[in-house]
Design a protein around this motif. Structure first.
Motif, short mmCIF file in Angstrom:
data_model
loop_
_atom_site.label_atom_id
_atom_site.label_comp_id
_atom_site.label_asym_id
_atom_site.label_seq_id
_atom_site.Cartn_x
_atom_site.Cartn_y
_atom_site.Cartn_z
N ARG A 250 0.87 -1.40 -0.08
CA ARG A 250 0.09 -0.03 0.08
C ARG A 250 0.99 1.28 0.04
N ALA A 251 1.89 1.17 0.70
CA ALA A 251 2.75 2.21 0.83
C ALA A 251 3.46 2.75 -0.77
N MET A 252 3.78 1.46 -1.50
CA MET A 252 4.12 1.67 -2.88
C MET A 252 3.26 2.59 -3.54
N VAL A 253 1.85 1.95 -3.64
CA VAL A 253 0.64 2.67 -4.18
C VAL A 253 0.71 4.16 -3.84
N ARG A 254 0.82 4.48 -2.66
CA ARG A 254 0.91 5.94 -2.29
C ARG A 254 2.08 6.56 -2.65
N PRO B 170 -5.97 -8.17 -16.18
CA PRO B 170 -4.60 -7.40 -16.78
C PRO B 170 -3.79 -8.61 -17.28
N TYR B 171 -3.61 -8.57 -18.56
CA TYR B 171 -3.02 -9.77 -19.15
C TYR B 171 -1.68 -9.57 -19.81
N TYR B 172 -1.35 -8.57 -20.68
CA TYR B 172 -0.13 -8.09 -21.23
C TYR B 172 0.31 -6.55 -20.47
N ALA B 173 1.64 -6.72 -20.07
CA ALA B 173 2.19 -5.46 -19.56
C ALA B 173 3.56 -5.23 -19.91
N GLY B 174 4.07 -3.86 -19.97
CA GLY B 174 5.35 -3.35 -20.14
C GLY B 174 5.87 -2.22 -19.27
N ASP B 175 7.10 -2.24 -19.27
CA ASP B 175 7.24 -0.80 -18.19
C ASP B 175 9.05 -0.27 -18.84
N ASP B 176 9.06 0.76 -18.45
CA ASP B 176 10.28 1.53 -18.74
C ASP B 176 11.22 1.25 -17.58
N LEU B 177 12.53 1.21 -17.70
CA LEU B 177 13.58 1.17 -16.50
C LEU B 177 13.18 1.98 -15.32
N ALA B 178 12.55 3.26 -15.83
CA ALA B 178 12.44 4.22 -14.59
C ALA B 178 11.18 3.83 -13.74
N ALA B 179 10.43 3.05 -14.23
CA ALA B 179 8.88 2.52 -13.64
C ALA B 179 9.26 2.17 -12.14
N ARG B 180 10.17 1.54 -12.07
CA ARG B 180 10.51 0.90 -10.50
C ARG B 180 10.75 1.97 -9.48
N ASP B 181 11.54 3.31 -9.80
CA ASP B 181 11.69 3.93 -8.97
C ASP B 181 10.60 4.75 -8.65
N LEU B 182 9.80 5.14 -9.53
CA LEU B 182 8.52 6.03 -9.38
C LEU B 182 7.42 5.06 -9.16
N ALA B 183 7.64 3.83 -8.69
CA ALA B 183 6.28 3.27 -8.22
C ALA B 183 5.22 3.22 -9.34
N ALA B 184 5.61 3.11 -10.57
CA ALA B 184 4.70 3.21 -11.73
C ALA B 184 3.86 1.95 -11.95
N ASN B 185 4.59 0.61 -11.56
CA ASN B 185 3.75 -0.39 -11.75
C ASN B 185 2.44 -0.74 -10.63
N ASP B 186 2.92 -0.26 -9.59
CA ASP B 186 2.32 -0.48 -8.51
C ASP B 186 1.04 0.60 -8.62
N PHE B 187 1.22 1.67 -9.02
CA PHE B 187 0.16 2.59 -9.19
C PHE B 187 -0.73 2.33 -10.52
N LYS B 188 -0.03 1.61 -11.47
CA LYS B 188 -0.83 1.16 -12.57
C LYS B 188 -1.79 0.12 -12.21
N TYR B 189 -1.59 -0.88 -11.39
CA TYR B 189 -2.50 -1.96 -10.90
C TYR B 189 -3.60 -1.31 -10.02
#
Length: 345
Positions: free
Chosen positions: A156-160, A237-256
């Motif tokens: 939850r902290a990653m989502v926030r 949610p079936y197929y996904a992709g991300d940029d290398l910068a996504a992890r530091d910005l918590a973009a995957n967590d926010f996405k889901y």
């Protein structure tokens, strides 16, 4: 006693009746929809064998089958390639048994090495099975805040964190941004990309039941993306992709989270995170969201094999291929990949 169940191949004109049955059958999944037949033939050039069972003129069970001939992995009859779920959909025991017999006869006649059912639940405990994959399915609560609080504290902290970073989501009208992120992502993991035409076909064929959502930075840079299927009251949610910068910005967590939040607002009831291999990073990521793994019953009838095929990255031969593939330039991988991946399924 003569059975009044009749099994026959799909015929042109069966589409509406087939899908009406699928949408009403509790055993059926999104991957039982008849549209996959055209996708398998048109995009991947695989021969399909779609069977249905009727009682008194009404469809009571269906079985989508696809024949895959691969120099790398042999000759198989599968329900269903490129799908996490498949097998027979039907609650009529006699009709299910009749389709089983028809699939066996068809597989023997075609000379395949094995028949594979990708079941959500066990049907043939006596058959050999592959115990590599699990799926993650969980109820979507009717209140947005309740869904947020249902996420374990650390996740939850990653989502926030993603929310605080000012990330935004957009629904895409095409697959351009999705494919750029997806293709780069799968190359980093050593896997050939499915052709862009496949994703374009999904959006065209399934319409509003197939959606691409992309997460952007406050500056508008695409960071993470997901292609999602909608089926009855389920979100997949079936197929996904991300940029290398996504992890530091918590973009995957926010996405889901954003996908779940929107699904809640639209009244969907089940969030299907899809399958993962036990012990992998995606497996741990989904567990961190509070989802419990559910073993998948991938069952095999072996004809010309002594053991269940291991067409997955846990196979040492696969690992060597992955190490080689990661070193390819993206343009080369995208050009070669579709010719290879059609045989992986």
């Amino acid at each position: 006693m003569v059975s009044d169940v009749k099994v026959r191949p799909y015929e042109a004109g069966d589409d509406a009746r087939w899908n009406a049955f699928v949408f009403g059958c509790p055993d059926a999944t999104f991957f039982h929809r008849i549209e996959w037949r055209g996708i398998m033939e048109g995009v991947f050039r695989h021969r399909t064998h779609y069977l249905l069972a009727e009682r008194d003129g009404q469809i009571v069970a269906v079985l989508p089958l696809v024949e895959v001939k691969s120099r790398l992995f042999g000759h198989a009859m599968t329900s269903l390639p490129f799908a996490v779920y498949g097998g027979i959909a039907g609650t009529d025991a006699e009709a299910v048994a009749a389709l089983d017999q028809a699939a066996d006869a068809l597989s023997r006649k075609a000379g395949v090495q094995h028949l594979e059912y990708r079941n959500l639940a066990e049907r043939h405990p006596e058959w050999p099975r592959q115990e590599v994959y699990v799926t993650f399915r969980k109820e979507i609560l009717p209140d947005e805040e309740a869904n947020m609080l249902a996420i374990p504290r650390k996740q939850r902290a990653m989502v926030r964190k993603g929310i605080k970073n000012g990330l935004v989501c957009e629904i895409d009208a095409n697959v351009d941004r999705f494919f750029a992120l997806y293709a780069d992502n799968v190359l980093r993991h050593g896997t050939p990309a499915l052709p862009k035409r496949f994703f374009e076909t999904l959006m065209r064929v399934f319409g509003q039941d197939c959606e691409v959502m992309t997460v952007l930075s406050p500056e508008g840079k695409p960071l993470s993306t997901v292609l999602t299927f909608y089926f009855r009251d389920e979100v997949l949610p079936y197929y996904a992709g991300d940029d290398l910068a996504a992890r530091d910005l918590a973009a995957n967590d926010f996405k889901y989270w954003e996908l779940m939040r929107r699904a809640c607002a639209r009244g969907y009831k089940i969030f299907d995170y899809g399958r993962s291999k036990v012990g992998t990073g995606p497996y741990s990521f989904k567990k961190n969201w509070g989802f419990e793994p559910q073993p998948l019953s991938y069952e095999y009838r072996l004809y010309k094999r002594d053991e269940v095929p291991q067409n997955n990255p846990l196979n040492p031969k696969y690992r060597a291929f992955i190490a080689m593939w990661r070193r390819l330039p993206l343009a080369v991988a995208n050009a070669i990949g579709p010719h290879i991946v059609r045989n992986l399924g």
